[in-house]
Design an enzyme around this catalytic site. Structure first.
Site, mmCIF file in Angstrom:
data_model
loop_
_atom_site.group_PDB
_atom_site.id
_atom_site.type_symbol
_atom_site.label_atom_id
_atom_site.label_comp_id
_atom_site.label_asym_id
_atom_site.label_seq_id
_atom_site.Cartn_x
_atom_site.Cartn_y
_atom_site.Cartn_z
ATOM 1 C CG HIS A 31 -1.987 -0.681 0.860
ATOM 2 N ND1 HIS A 31 -2.995 -1.112 1.871
ATOM 3 C CD2 HIS A 31 -2.553 -1.538 0.126
ATOM 4 C CE1 HIS A 31 -3.593 -1.668 1.562
ATOM 5 N NE2 HIS A 31 -3.267 -2.564 0.565
ATOM 6 C CD GLU A 33 -2.377 3.984 2.968
ATOM 7 O OE1 GLU A 33 -3.367 4.300 2.984
ATOM 8 O OE2 GLU A 33 -1.780 3.487 2.699
ATOM 9 C CB CYS A 57 -6.061 -1.286 5.567
ATOM 10 S SG CYS A 57 -4.120 -1.864 4.991
ATOM 11 C CB CYS A 60 -1.585 0.865 5.996
ATOM 12 S SG CYS A 60 -1.115 0.418 4.400
#
Length: 130
Positions: A31, A33, A57, A60
């Site tokens: 992801h 992040e 999420c 992250c």
């Protein structure tokens, strides 16, 4: 994709083979992040703010919290009904990390002025004696 993993060989789509998620991107991609925190090139993130497109999420969120980031500014919370986002919100609250939606009424763009950053005086390094 993680470093040294071919984005040509691993799946990018959301399609699944059979009933497995192995044919979809979910187990393979990082992801944004995670990439931002891990690829910070040794900068200290303690007390920083991260700007993201979607509310993070839970995976992250853990990385963001562990890095010392204290504020998450997100554009959309469209996945707020998913358990991983609900868990992320619990984690951020427990860690006392602030979350807020970006207010487009105040500004409709984010400008990064790298030129002004370069004009700031840089701290001098002390010469090492050998």
């Amino acid at each position: 994709m993680p470093n040294n993993c071919s984005d040509r060989l691993l799946p990018w789509g959301k399609d699944k083979r059979d009933d497995s998620r192995l044919g979809a991107k979910y187990y393979y991609v990082c992801h944004a992040e995670m990439n931002a925190v891990i690829n910070r090139f040794s900068a200290d993130l303690e007390g920083c703010t991260i700007y993201v497109s979607l509310f993070p999420c839970n995976e992250c969120a853990k990385i963001i919290i562990q890095s010392g980031i204290k504020e998450v500014v997100y554009y959309s919370d469209k996945n707020n009904d998913k358990e991983e986002v609900k868990a992320a919100k619990i984690l951020f609250e427990e860690a006392r990390a602030k979350t807020r939606q970006y207010d487009w009424n105040k500004a409709n763009e984010i400008l990064l002025d790298f030129e002004s950053i370069e004009k700031e005086p840089q701290p001098r390094k002390k010469a090492r004696k050998e």
